[in-house]
Design a protein around this motif. Structure first.
Motif, PDB file in Angstrom:
ATOM      1  N   SER A 284      40.269  -7.230 -22.754  1.00 15.58           N
ATOM      2  CA  SER A 284      40.898  -7.480 -24.047  1.00 15.58           C
ATOM      3  C   SER A 284      40.004  -8.345 -24.930  1.00 15.58           C
ATOM      4  O   SER A 284      39.832  -8.069 -26.128  1.00 15.58           O
ATOM      5  CB  SER A 284      42.261  -8.155 -23.848  1.00 15.58           C
ATOM      6  OG  SER A 284      42.863  -8.416 -25.085  1.00 15.58           O
ATOM      7  N   LEU A 285      39.416  -9.382 -24.348  1.00 16.09           N
ATOM      8  CA  LEU A 285      38.505 -10.244 -25.104  1.00 16.09           C
ATOM      9  C   LEU A 285      37.266  -9.473 -25.573  1.00 16.09           C
ATOM     10  O   LEU A 285      36.828  -9.608 -26.723  1.00 16.09           O
ATOM     11  CB  LEU A 285      38.092 -11.453 -24.260  1.00 16.09           C
ATOM     12  CG  LEU A 285      39.203 -12.450 -23.958  1.00 16.09           C
ATOM     13  CD1 LEU A 285      38.730 -13.475 -22.921  1.00 16.09           C
ATOM     14  CD2 LEU A 285      39.689 -13.134 -25.218  1.00 16.09           C
ATOM     15  N   LEU A 286      36.711  -8.655 -24.681  1.00 18.27           N
ATOM     16  CA  LEU A 286      35.554  -7.842 -25.057  1.00 18.27           C
ATOM     17  C   LEU A 286      35.931  -6.857 -26.161  1.00 18.27           C
ATOM     18  O   LEU A 286      35.198  -6.701 -27.148  1.00 18.27           O
ATOM     19  CB  LEU A 286      35.004  -7.104 -23.840  1.00 18.27           C
ATOM     20  CG  LEU A 286      33.827  -6.156 -24.105  1.00 18.27           C
ATOM     21  CD1 LEU A 286      32.628  -6.900 -24.694  1.00 18.27           C
ATOM     22  CD2 LEU A 286      33.444  -5.426 -22.828  1.00 18.27           C
ATOM     23  N   ASN A 287      37.071  -6.185 -26.015  1.00 18.30           N
ATOM     24  CA  ASN A 287      37.512  -5.237 -27.031  1.00 18.30           C
ATOM     25  C   ASN A 287      37.723  -5.926 -28.378  1.00 18.30           C
ATOM     26  O   ASN A 287      37.388  -5.372 -29.424  1.00 18.30           O
ATOM     27  CB  ASN A 287      38.805  -4.540 -26.608  1.00 18.30           C
ATOM     28  CG  ASN A 287      38.587  -3.568 -25.475  1.00 18.30           C
ATOM     29  OD1 ASN A 287      37.483  -3.104 -25.235  1.00 18.30           O
ATOM     30  ND2 ASN A 287      39.650  -3.274 -24.766  1.00 18.30           N
ATOM     31  N   HIS A 288      38.257  -7.134 -28.346  1.00 19.77           N
ATOM     32  CA  HIS A 288      38.459  -7.891 -29.584  1.00 19.77           C
ATOM     33  C   HIS A 288      37.117  -8.186 -30.256  1.00 19.77           C
ATOM     34  O   HIS A 288      36.973  -8.042 -31.471  1.00 19.77           O
ATOM     35  CB  HIS A 288      39.225  -9.184 -29.288  1.00 19.77           C
ATOM     36  CG  HIS A 288      39.560  -9.963 -30.500  1.00 19.77           C
ATOM     37  ND1 HIS A 288      40.518  -9.553 -31.398  1.00 19.77           N
ATOM     38  CD2 HIS A 288      39.038 -11.104 -30.989  1.00 19.77           C
ATOM     39  CE1 HIS A 288      40.576 -10.424 -32.391  1.00 19.77           C
ATOM     40  NE2 HIS A 288      39.692 -11.377 -32.164  1.00 19.77           N
TER      41      HIS A 288
ATOM     42  N   GLU B  89      27.763   4.002 -31.524  1.00 22.08           N
ATOM     43  CA  GLU B  89      27.777   2.591 -31.899  1.00 22.08           C
ATOM     44  C   GLU B  89      28.597   1.773 -30.895  1.00 22.08           C
ATOM     45  O   GLU B  89      28.201   0.685 -30.489  1.00 22.08           O
ATOM     46  CB  GLU B  89      28.365   2.452 -33.310  1.00 22.08           C
ATOM     47  CG  GLU B  89      28.315   1.061 -33.871  1.00 22.08           C
ATOM     48  CD  GLU B  89      28.799   1.027 -35.319  1.00 22.08           C
ATOM     49  OE1 GLU B  89      28.854  -0.093 -35.855  1.00 22.08           O
ATOM     50  OE2 GLU B  89      29.126   2.073 -35.900  1.00 22.08           O
ATOM     51  N   LEU B  90      29.713   2.322 -30.472  1.00 27.30           N
ATOM     52  CA  LEU B  90      30.547   1.623 -29.496  1.00 27.30           C
ATOM     53  C   LEU B  90      29.869   1.560 -28.130  1.00 27.30           C
ATOM     54  O   LEU B  90      29.951   0.539 -27.448  1.00 27.30           O
ATOM     55  CB  LEU B  90      31.918   2.289 -29.393  1.00 27.30           C
ATOM     56  CG  LEU B  90      32.773   2.204 -30.644  1.00 27.30           C
ATOM     57  CD1 LEU B  90      34.074   2.964 -30.446  1.00 27.30           C
ATOM     58  CD2 LEU B  90      33.045   0.761 -31.042  1.00 27.30           C
ATOM     59  N   VAL B  91      29.208   2.642 -27.737  1.00 26.57           N
ATOM     60  CA  VAL B  91      28.482   2.650 -26.460  1.00 26.57           C
ATOM     61  C   VAL B  91      27.470   1.505 -26.449  1.00 26.57           C
ATOM     62  O   VAL B  91      27.339   0.790 -25.461  1.00 26.57           O
ATOM     63  CB  VAL B  91      27.802   4.011 -26.218  1.00 26.57           C
ATOM     64  CG1 VAL B  91      26.815   3.944 -25.064  1.00 26.57           C
ATOM     65  CG2 VAL B  91      28.851   5.088 -25.965  1.00 26.57           C
ATOM     66  N   ARG B  92      26.776   1.333 -27.561  1.00 26.12           N
ATOM     67  CA  ARG B  92      25.790   0.248 -27.663  1.00 26.12           C
ATOM     68  C   ARG B  92      26.467  -1.122 -27.531  1.00 26.12           C
ATOM     69  O   ARG B  92      25.974  -2.001 -26.829  1.00 26.12           O
ATOM     70  CB  ARG B  92      25.053   0.344 -29.005  1.00 26.12           C
ATOM     71  CG  ARG B  92      23.960  -0.693 -29.183  1.00 26.12           C
ATOM     72  CD  ARG B  92      23.259  -0.575 -30.536  1.00 26.12           C
ATOM     73  NE  ARG B  92      24.145  -0.609 -31.678  1.00 26.12           N
ATOM     74  CZ  ARG B  92      24.689  -1.737 -32.187  1.00 26.12           C
ATOM     75  NH1 ARG B  92      24.430  -2.896 -31.634  1.00 26.12           N
ATOM     76  NH2 ARG B  92      25.480  -1.679 -33.235  1.00 26.12           N
TER      77      ARG B  92
ATOM     78  N   LEU C  81      28.607  -4.445 -20.552  1.00 25.99           N
ATOM     79  CA  LEU C  81      29.586  -4.118 -19.522  1.00 25.99           C
ATOM     80  C   LEU C  81      29.086  -2.946 -18.684  1.00 25.99           C
ATOM     81  O   LEU C  81      29.191  -2.971 -17.449  1.00 25.99           O
ATOM     82  CB  LEU C  81      30.944  -3.788 -20.147  1.00 25.99           C
ATOM     83  CG  LEU C  81      32.027  -3.333 -19.174  1.00 25.99           C
ATOM     84  CD1 LEU C  81      32.344  -4.414 -18.144  1.00 25.99           C
ATOM     85  CD2 LEU C  81      33.270  -2.916 -19.940  1.00 25.99           C
ATOM     86  N   GLY C  82      28.528  -1.932 -19.343  1.00 25.32           N
ATOM     87  CA  GLY C  82      28.008  -0.773 -18.615  1.00 25.32           C
ATOM     88  C   GLY C  82      26.936  -1.157 -17.614  1.00 25.32           C
ATOM     89  O   GLY C  82      26.941  -0.688 -16.473  1.00 25.32           O
ATOM     90  N   ARG C  83      26.021  -2.028 -18.041  1.00 24.47           N
ATOM     91  CA  ARG C  83      24.965  -2.482 -17.118  1.00 24.47           C
ATOM     92  C   ARG C  83      25.570  -3.267 -15.953  1.00 24.47           C
ATOM     93  O   ARG C  83      25.159  -3.112 -14.806  1.00 24.47           O
ATOM     94  CB  ARG C  83      23.940  -3.337 -17.860  1.00 24.47           C
ATOM     95  CG  ARG C  83      22.983  -2.528 -18.711  1.00 24.47           C
ATOM     96  CD  ARG C  83      21.852  -3.384 -19.283  1.00 24.47           C
ATOM     97  NE  ARG C  83      22.332  -4.481 -20.126  1.00 24.47           N
ATOM     98  CZ  ARG C  83      22.613  -4.360 -21.439  1.00 24.47           C
ATOM     99  NH1 ARG C  83      22.461  -3.206 -22.048  1.00 24.47           N
ATOM    100  NH2 ARG C  83      23.030  -5.401 -22.126  1.00 24.47           N
ATOM    101  N   GLY C  84      26.549  -4.095 -16.250  1.00 23.75           N
ATOM    102  CA  GLY C  84      27.199  -4.861 -15.191  1.00 23.75           C
ATOM    103  C   GLY C  84      27.885  -3.970 -14.173  1.00 23.75           C
ATOM    104  O   GLY C  84      27.773  -4.185 -12.957  1.00 23.75           O
ATOM    105  N   VAL C  85      28.582  -2.945 -14.656  1.00 21.93           N
ATOM    106  CA  VAL C  85      29.256  -2.010 -13.754  1.00 21.93           C
ATOM    107  C   VAL C  85      28.225  -1.234 -12.938  1.00 21.93           C
ATOM    108  O   VAL C  85      28.403  -1.022 -11.732  1.00 21.93           O
ATOM    109  CB  VAL C  85      30.203  -1.067 -14.535  1.00 21.93           C
ATOM    110  CG1 VAL C  85      30.720   0.064 -13.648  1.00 21.93           C
ATOM    111  CG2 VAL C  85      31.368  -1.860 -15.127  1.00 21.93           C
TER     112      VAL C  85
END
Length: 158
Positions: free
Chosen positions: A32-36, A113-116, A121-125
């Motif tokens: 939620s914090l990341l999405n915000h 743009e959102l993927v960037r 998070l993607g790298r962490g996963v």
């Protein structure tokens, strides 16, 4: 030993569910914090970003269906769609077979743009997944799909 394919073979595991639920609640807060942060960066509200994600992932849908999927009142959806359309995130297009019907379509270029913005998070996963074998990853993916479905059912039943 129980298997993913035979949920009925599992004993009652309520004591084990507590730490999992606690971890899911913490994950919800962090996402939620990341999405915000991401929504603020692209000058959207959190719910706008959620609606764009639904249309982008599930394909074009009517405003009514999107409101239902997002759990919003149709009047609220109008404001969300107005903001998304002004920002170039979605288009509203007349159905070619029923000119009275309107479909909401995601503008595909905006997803990049959102993927960037979610790349950290993607790298962490990716790093986390590197520590698991294929069977373990399949189990985690199955758990997440089932948990998502349980969340959707709980939302629809609320």
């Amino acid at each position: 030993m129980s298997t993913v394919d035979d949920p009925g073979a599992r004993p009652h595991r309520r004591p084990h569910a507590h730490p999992i639920m606690a971890a899911l609640r913490e994950l919800r807060v962090q996402l939620s914090l990341l999405n915000h942060q991401v929504a603020a960066h692209v000058e959207l509200r959190d719910i706008d970003l959620d609606c764009f994600e639904l249309v982008s992932r599930e394909g074009p849908m009517s405003p009514t269906m999107l409101a239902r999927r997002a759990g919003l009142h149709p009047a609220t959806m109008t404001g969300v769609l107005d903001r998304l359309e002004r920002g170039g995130w979605v288009t509203r297009e007349r159905d070619t077979t029923d000119r009275r019907a309107v479909g909401v379509h995601a503008v595909r270029g905006r997803s990049a743009e959102l993927v960037r913005l979610y790349a950290g998070l993607g790298r962490g996963v990716d790093d986390i997944c590197a520590g698991y074998d294929e069977r373990e990853l399949a189990l985690v993916a199955d758990f997440l799909r089932r948990t998502t479905r349980a969340g959707r059912l709980a939302t629809e039943g609320a």
